[in-house]
Design a protein around this motif. Structure first.
Motif, PDB file in Angstrom:
ATOM      1  N   GLY A  31       0.758  -1.211  -0.006  1.00  0.00           N
ATOM      2  CA  GLY A  31       0.060   0.011  -0.078  1.00  0.00           C
ATOM      3  C   GLY A  31       1.087   1.360   0.162  1.00  0.00           C
ATOM      4  N   ALA A  32       0.073   2.474   0.422  1.00  0.00           N
ATOM      5  CA  ALA A  32       0.934   3.413   0.432  1.00  0.00           C
ATOM      6  C   ALA A  32       2.259   3.544   1.417  1.00  0.00           C
ATOM      7  CB  ALA A  32       0.119   4.774   0.639  1.00  0.00           C
ATOM      8  N   PHE A  33       1.926   2.648   2.545  1.00  0.00           N
ATOM      9  CA  PHE A  33       3.003   2.329   3.394  1.00  0.00           C
ATOM     10  C   PHE A  33       3.185   0.596   3.431  1.00  0.00           C
ATOM     11  CE2 PHE A  33       3.875   1.578   8.248  1.00  0.00           C
ATOM     12  CZ  PHE A  33       5.073   2.335   8.016  1.00  0.00           C
ATOM     13  N   VAL A  56      -1.925   1.552  10.855  1.00  0.00           N
ATOM     14  CA  VAL A  56      -2.165   1.164   9.503  1.00  0.00           C
ATOM     15  C   VAL A  56      -2.903  -0.366   9.582  1.00  0.00           C
ATOM     16  CG1 VAL A  56      -0.794   0.246   7.402  1.00  0.00           C
ATOM     17  CG2 VAL A  56      -0.187   2.430   8.432  1.00  0.00           C
ATOM     18  N   ILE A  57      -2.141  -1.187  10.246  1.00  0.00           N
ATOM     19  CA  ILE A  57      -2.569  -2.698  10.484  1.00  0.00           C
ATOM     20  C   ILE A  57      -4.040  -2.789  10.796  1.00  0.00           C
ATOM     21  CG2 ILE A  57      -2.211  -4.955  11.370  1.00  0.00           C
ATOM     22  CD1 ILE A  57       0.836  -4.274  11.053  1.00  0.00           C
ATOM     23  N   ARG A  61      -5.931  -1.658   7.421  1.00  0.00           N
ATOM     24  CA  ARG A  61      -6.003  -2.639   6.576  1.00  0.00           C
ATOM     25  C   ARG A  61      -6.732  -4.034   7.090  1.00  0.00           C
ATOM     26  NH1 ARG A  61       0.348  -2.070   4.360  1.00  0.00           N
ATOM     27  NH2 ARG A  61      -0.098  -0.020   3.491  1.00  0.00           N
ATOM     28  N   LEU A  62      -6.495  -4.412   8.268  1.00  0.00           N
ATOM     29  CA  LEU A  62      -7.248  -5.544   8.809  1.00  0.00           C
ATOM     30  C   LEU A  62      -8.628  -5.319   8.495  1.00  0.00           C
ATOM     31  CD1 LEU A  62      -6.389  -8.036   9.599  1.00  0.00           C
ATOM     32  CD2 LEU A  62      -6.172  -7.481  12.178  1.00  0.00           C
ATOM     33  N   PRO A  63      -9.318  -4.431   9.270  1.00  0.00           N
ATOM     34  CA  PRO A  63     -10.960  -4.308   8.936  1.00  0.00           C
ATOM     35  C   PRO A  63     -11.340  -4.147   7.701  1.00  0.00           C
ATOM     36  CG  PRO A  63     -10.062  -2.152   9.758  1.00  0.00           C
ATOM     37  CD  PRO A  63      -8.861  -3.220   9.884  1.00  0.00           C
ATOM     38  N   ARG A  64     -10.519  -3.760   6.747  1.00  0.00           N
ATOM     39  CA  ARG A  64     -10.903  -3.671   5.414  1.00  0.00           C
ATOM     40  C   ARG A  64     -10.944  -4.908   4.769  1.00  0.00           C
ATOM     41  NH1 ARG A  64      -8.408   0.437   0.870  1.00  0.00           N
ATOM     42  NH2 ARG A  64      -9.084  -0.560  -0.913  1.00  0.00           N
TER      43      ARG A  64
END
Length: 343
Positions: A31-33, A56-57, A61-64
């Protein structure tokens, strides 16, 4: 009991779960990071925690990824039920207008209850948990209208079903667009992206709101999956077996509408997963629905997690709504099925 089909089912299911894990890996690390696997392991084990990596995590990202997996499972199962009940391989929650009906209902909810930032926030517990119920009302209304216009002489006309579904989908889509144009600029932007099918702003409240629907209704459908095999026969033949056809159809359809509505409430109008997943599942494990239902869930889960990864990274740092990526894959597949059906 023949072990061959069961072994094939377990093998295919394991393969798609493995593919989903691979997609999960790419999704959470890129991703961006960018984050390394070692950093992710350290973050999960709380070894030398890093505030930026935690954010970030765990918040982005994780819920997504979890939402993508749950929505893929729900749409895959719902598509299998709708195709089984209607005995139409081209039926799909999106094509039949159930997605659009649920979406229009939720847009109306967003308009009346969330017009300003000071009103009920989209992230509030109240809003997140009430939205699937609004979606269910819209989805059920769309299904009722479709059935009303498709029923002829006591028989469900499949050609009219598809045509009516497309018309209802367009109608509810127009309602969604009209209502969204009445919103202020910031709310319209959010609604427009959401209507296209997007899970980029998923959070744990969304996960908790959709999880009970997917687990409870998914399990209920699986328990009745053997009935979908019987429903492929003529209604008179099914009734002769002592099965209450209309009652069972109603239970299965209402369960699938509930699944679709819950998914639409957190992901917007994502189409074609419910069309593709059952067909792919049947090619892999055969036509017995006790295998097809869980296999469709696994295929739908992989398709949506992988599609969301593509949506996130292909035009980085910008993002596409995942619904667009799924449509790019799904439209050619739908045309292929249409040609194959007419041949």
């Amino acid at each position: 009991m023949h072990k061959g089909p069961f072994i094939r089912f377990i093998t295919m299911l394991s393969i798609f779960i493995g593919l989903t894990i691979i997609a999960f890996y790419f999704h959470i690390t890129n991703g961006a990071f960018d984050i390394t696997v070692m950093d992710i392991i350290k973050t999960f084990l709380r070894i030398d925690p890093n505030e930026k990596q935690d954010l970030v995590i765990f918040e982005f990202r994780l819920p997504r990824i979890v939402i993508a997996a749950l929505v893929g499972i729900g749409l895959g199962i719902a598509g299998t039920v709708i195709q089984g009940v209607t005995r139409n391989g081209l039926a799909d929650p999106g094509i039949l207008g159930i997605n659009a009906g649920a979406g229009a209902s939720i847009v109306i909810f967003m308009f009346f209850f969330q017009m300003t930032a000071t009103n009920i926030s989209i992230d509030s517990w109240y809003s997140v948990f009430i939205m699937p119920l609004f979606g269910f009302v819209g989805g059920a209304l769309a299904a009722a209208i479709i059935y009303m216009f498709s029923w002829r002489n006591g028989v469900l006309d499949m050609q009219r079903l598809i045509l009516t579904g497309i018309a209802i989908s367009s109608g509810f889509g127009a309602v969604s667009l009209y209502i969204s144009l009445k919103m202020n600029a910031s709310d319209y932007e959010m609604a427009a992206v959401w209507i296209s099918g997007s899970i980029y702003n998923a959070n744990w409240s969304f996960v908790l709101s959709v999880l009970p629907w997917v687990v409870i209704l998914g399990y209920a459908i699986y328990r009745k999956s053997h009935l979908l095999d019987y429903l492929q026969l003529e209604d008179a033949s099914v009734k002769s077996l002592g099965i209450s056809v209309e009652k069972e159809k109603s239970i299965l359809l209402l369960s699938s509408i509930g699944l679709v509505s819950a998914c639409v409430s957190v992901s917007g109008g994502i189409g074609f997963i419910g069309l593709m997943a059952p067909h792919i599942a049947k090619r892999l494990v055969g036509i017995k629905h006790r295998y097809v239902v869980p296999m469709s869930a696994a295929v739908g889960m992989f398709l949506l997690v992988f599609s969301d990864y593509i949506a996130k990274t292909v035009f980085e740092p910008s993002e596409l709504p995942v619904g667009i990526i799924v449509s790019i894959i799904g439209i050619p597949y739908f045309l292929y099925l249409l040609v194959k059906t007419r041949a």
